[in-house]
Design a protein around this motif. Sequence first.
Motif, short mmCIF file in Angstrom:
data_model
loop_
_atom_site.label_atom_id
_atom_site.label_comp_id
_atom_site.label_asym_id
_atom_site.label_seq_id
_atom_site.Cartn_x
_atom_site.Cartn_y
_atom_site.Cartn_z
N VAL A 1 -18.72 8.02 41.99
CA VAL A 1 -19.25 9.35 42.30
C VAL A 1 -20.68 9.41 41.79
O VAL A 1 -20.94 9.14 40.61
N ALA B 1 -26.89 3.12 50.82
CA ALA B 1 -26.27 4.20 50.06
C ALA B 1 -25.61 5.21 50.99
O ALA B 1 -24.49 5.66 50.75
N PHE B 2 -26.29 5.56 52.07
CA PHE B 2 -25.72 6.50 53.03
C PHE B 2 -24.49 5.92 53.72
O PHE B 2 -23.47 6.59 53.85
N SER C 1 -22.48 3.88 52.54
CA SER C 1 -21.41 3.72 51.57
C SER C 1 -20.66 5.02 51.30
O SER C 1 -19.62 5.00 50.65
N CYS C 2 -21.19 6.13 51.76
CA CYS C 2 -20.57 7.43 51.49
C CYS C 2 -19.35 7.66 52.37
O CYS C 2 -19.35 7.32 53.55
N ILE D 1 -17.76 10.23 54.26
CA ILE D 1 -18.11 11.54 54.80
C ILE D 1 -16.90 12.09 55.55
O ILE D 1 -16.58 11.67 56.65
N ALA E 1 -25.02 13.70 51.56
CA ALA E 1 -25.03 12.25 51.42
C ALA E 1 -26.41 11.69 51.73
O ALA E 1 -26.90 10.79 51.05
N ARG F 1 -28.70 12.46 48.79
CA ARG F 1 -28.39 11.60 47.65
C ARG F 1 -28.90 10.18 47.90
O ARG F 1 -29.46 9.54 47.02
N ALA F 2 -28.76 9.70 49.12
CA ALA F 2 -29.26 8.37 49.47
C ALA F 2 -30.77 8.31 49.30
O ALA F 2 -31.31 7.33 48.79
#
Length: 168
Positions: free
Chosen positions: A41, A117-118, A120-121, A123, A132, A135-136
């Motif tokens: 997280v 990173a995106f 890997s989310c 959703i 997301a 955050r990425a």
Amino acid sequence: SAVARDNRAVLVLGATGRGKSTVGYAAAAGGWSLLGDDLIVVHPDLTVVGVHRIPHVPSDVATGAPALDADFRQRVTPDLSLDPGTYAVTLILIVDHSLSPTGAIESVRAIDVAQLAFESCAISHPGFAAVALERAGDLARLPARRLLLPADPARRISFVQVALDQLR
């Protein structure tokens, strides 16, 4: 995965089968805290906490550990404890396998960090995609390196340990 030492976390990103669990296992064997294997997280302030699940690593990395039943990737379950703490991310590692027997550390572009990173989310809600993506973008502003694991499994653990100590 994510690992921590000295109150600082390294977030490890990579596609399935690229070596995230190997990095976590090697880091834990080298005195780092393992925060989580696959589920991490990332909070808005870029602190991370692991979702506790038993790590699974390749059998050629953690020899002697109990094998998973019917696992086509031939992974094992080493005896590792997970750290329940929350730590600030100070480095992003994108991990992959190298054709070189010795491995390598390379620079990485911010856009590659953001994209991975995106991707890997998880959703599960349409409104979460915007969060997301934000955050990425935040993670892409952090220092990042690409860690190419040695083709020789016998060298992976020591390579990761040395690389982490150099990069932190």
